[in-house]
Design a protein around this motif. Structure first.
Motif, PDB file in Angstrom:
ATOM      1  N   ALA A 126       5.674  -7.490  -0.469  1.00  0.00           N
ATOM      2  CA  ALA A 126       5.462  -6.285   0.334  1.00  0.00           C
ATOM      3  C   ALA A 126       5.291  -5.060  -0.548  1.00  0.00           C
ATOM      4  O   ALA A 126       4.488  -4.160  -0.223  1.00  0.00           O
ATOM      5  N   ASN A 129       1.661  -5.247  -1.977  1.00  0.00           N
ATOM      6  CA  ASN A 129       0.686  -4.886  -0.946  1.00  0.00           C
ATOM      7  C   ASN A 129       0.666  -3.392  -0.694  1.00  0.00           C
ATOM      8  O   ASN A 129      -0.403  -2.772  -0.545  1.00  0.00           O
ATOM      9  N   HIS A 130       1.863  -2.794  -0.637  1.00  0.00           N
ATOM     10  CA  HIS A 130       1.932  -1.356  -0.374  1.00  0.00           C
ATOM     11  C   HIS A 130       1.328  -0.561  -1.527  1.00  0.00           C
ATOM     12  O   HIS A 130       0.585   0.416  -1.293  1.00  0.00           O
ATOM     13  N   ILE A 133      -2.574  -0.906  -1.281  1.00  0.00           N
ATOM     14  CA  ILE A 133      -3.145  -0.104  -0.198  1.00  0.00           C
ATOM     15  C   ILE A 133      -3.005   1.378  -0.513  1.00  0.00           C
ATOM     16  O   ILE A 133      -3.914   2.188  -0.194  1.00  0.00           O
ATOM     17  N   ASP A 146      -3.574   1.724   7.778  1.00  0.00           N
ATOM     18  CA  ASP A 146      -3.299   0.614   6.853  1.00  0.00           C
ATOM     19  C   ASP A 146      -2.135   0.952   5.923  1.00  0.00           C
ATOM     20  O   ASP A 146      -1.270   0.098   5.650  1.00  0.00           O
ATOM     21  N   ASN A 149       1.136   0.744   7.869  1.00  0.00           N
ATOM     22  CA  ASN A 149       1.540  -0.639   8.139  1.00  0.00           C
ATOM     23  C   ASN A 149       2.225  -1.277   6.929  1.00  0.00           C
ATOM     24  O   ASN A 149       3.248  -1.973   7.073  1.00  0.00           O
ATOM     25  N   THR A 150       1.669  -1.049   5.746  1.00  0.00           N
ATOM     26  CA  THR A 150       2.291  -1.636   4.547  1.00  0.00           C
ATOM     27  C   THR A 150       3.641  -0.967   4.247  1.00  0.00           C
ATOM     28  O   THR A 150       4.577  -1.631   3.777  1.00  0.00           O
ATOM     29  N   ARG A 151       3.720   0.322   4.507  1.00  0.00           N
ATOM     30  CA  ARG A 151       4.989   1.011   4.302  1.00  0.00           C
ATOM     31  C   ARG A 151       6.055   0.488   5.260  1.00  0.00           C
ATOM     32  O   ARG A 151       7.216   0.278   4.881  1.00  0.00           O
TER      33      ARG A 151
END
Length: 379
Positions: A126, A129-130, A133, A146, A149-151
């Motif tokens: 995670a 990904n964050h 993004i 987007d 969502n990653t946060r």
């Protein structure tokens, strides 16, 4: 024949009368001798009894209030489990001292630790990904949604990870404070449930003593007043402390109020639950008459002393028994409320040898101790 028989009877009668007079005289002589001997013994003066003496003194005593107290730990708990599982390790011995945070027991936590590793892997994913993004969002490639969502996914993994870490931590039981452990109540390999007692933990230094006093003393009791404590477990030893708390409520049934004092207890002699005699030194003093405890004759019909006064010739003393009314006892001394006056001399030892108007010799080479606060040599 009749004349000779009468003469014989007269002789026998005279002989019987003579015997009676002889033995009666002997008996009367012995009784008279015994009577005179008893009179001689009664009139014979008894030898003077040798005693020690003490003077009735007027002293000033600090006013004390007495109470019965119960010792209580400043911190005392039953260490319990918060999770269910099998005891995998025990790191303490019964009765040993421990420090705050010291590990006591471990409960098997393999599934929980495995779940923790899974969440740590999810956290790494995670976070990557964050970060990816976030970098794309700076270049305008991704939308704000987007990035949000990653946060959010990263925050959820972090929260789950903290919950799992707390679950694993519950399977490690530690000492909540420094103190002395009691007797172990679990065994290795035992399957325990939440709330099951593991061991008792008591903080012994300092220690509280709780006691009650009548409501009439409420105005006299203030914080920081000194207290003296004694216990049956350590006879002759005194412990000192100070009042640290006063309950503002008076019990409506007993009309007493609760007081708490704190003692340092450096030697850890005192333990929670012990019975104790407590004396509170209030800010008051009183004048009173005292004599040594050894000068008192205790009896069911009243206590008494032997007062010693000079005889008419001025070369000795005579004793006279006098009943007294006693009050508070402190150390080797006893308060006298009635019966003697200050300055009078009383016998302080050898009381069994004394009687009213008996001659007395005073020898004070080995007087009994007479202190309000005695300190034995081995104390």
């Amino acid at each position: 024949m009749s004349d000779s028989g009468g003469i014989l009877n007269k002789r026998m009668l005279l002989m019987l009368v003579g015997c009676l007079l002889l033995f009666g005289g002997i008996f009367a002589f012995k009784m008279f001798g015994r009577h005179m001997m008893n009179r001689a013994f009664d009139s014979m003066p008894l030898p003077a009894a040798t005693v020690t003496s003490a003077t009735v003194e007027r002293q000033t005593w600090q006013e004390n209030l007495s109470a019965v107290g119960t010792l209580r730990a400043v911190n005392g708990v039953e260490v319990t489990t918060e999770a269910q599982g099998v005891v995998s390790a025990i790191h303490f011995q019964s009765g040993q001292p421990v420090d705050k945070g010291e590990l006591l027991v471990e409960i098997a936590a393999e599934p929980e630790k495995a779940e923790l590793q899974v969440l740590e892997a999810e956290l790494r994913l995670a976070r990557r990904n964050h970060e990816r993004i976030k970098a794309l969002h700076k270049r305008g490639v991704t939308t704000d949604a987007d990035l949000d969502n990653t946060r959010s996914a990263l925050d959820q993994v972090l929260a789950n990870l903290e919950v799992q870490r707390a679950t694993v931590a519950k399977r490690r039981i530690t000492a909540p404070f420094s103190g002395v452990l009691g007797i172990r109540r679990i065994d290795l390999g035992q399957n325990v449930s939440p709330g099951e007692a593991v061991v008792s933990l008591q903080q012994l230094a300092p220690i509280f003593v709780d006691f009650s006093l009548p409501e009439r003393h409420f105005a006299s009791i203030v914080p920081d007043l000194p207290v003296t404590l004694t216990t049956d477990a350590f006879p002759g030893k005194e412990y000192r402390g100070r009042i640290t708390a006063i309950d503002p409520r008076v019990d409506s049934a007993s009309r007493n109020f609760l007081v708490q004092a704190t003692l340092d207890n450096p030697d850890k002699d005192l333990h929670p639950g012990m019975y104790a005699d407590v004396a509170v030194e209030i800010d008051a003093r009183r004048r009173l008459l005292v004599i040594p405890r050894t000068a008192l004759i205790f009896s069911p019909y009243g206590n008494a002393v032997f007062v010693l006064e000079e005889n008419e010739q001025g070369d000795g003393y005579v004793s006279s028994k006098r009943f007294v009314k006693t009050g508070e006892e402190r150390g080797d001394l006893v308060e006298i409320l009635q019966g003697v006056s200050a300055g009078e001399v009383v016998a302080s030892s050898g009381l069994l040898k004394l009687r009213n108007d008996g001659a007395v010799i005073i020898n004070n080479e080995n007087k009994p101790p007479a202190n309000a606060y005695p300190e034995p040599d081995n104390s």
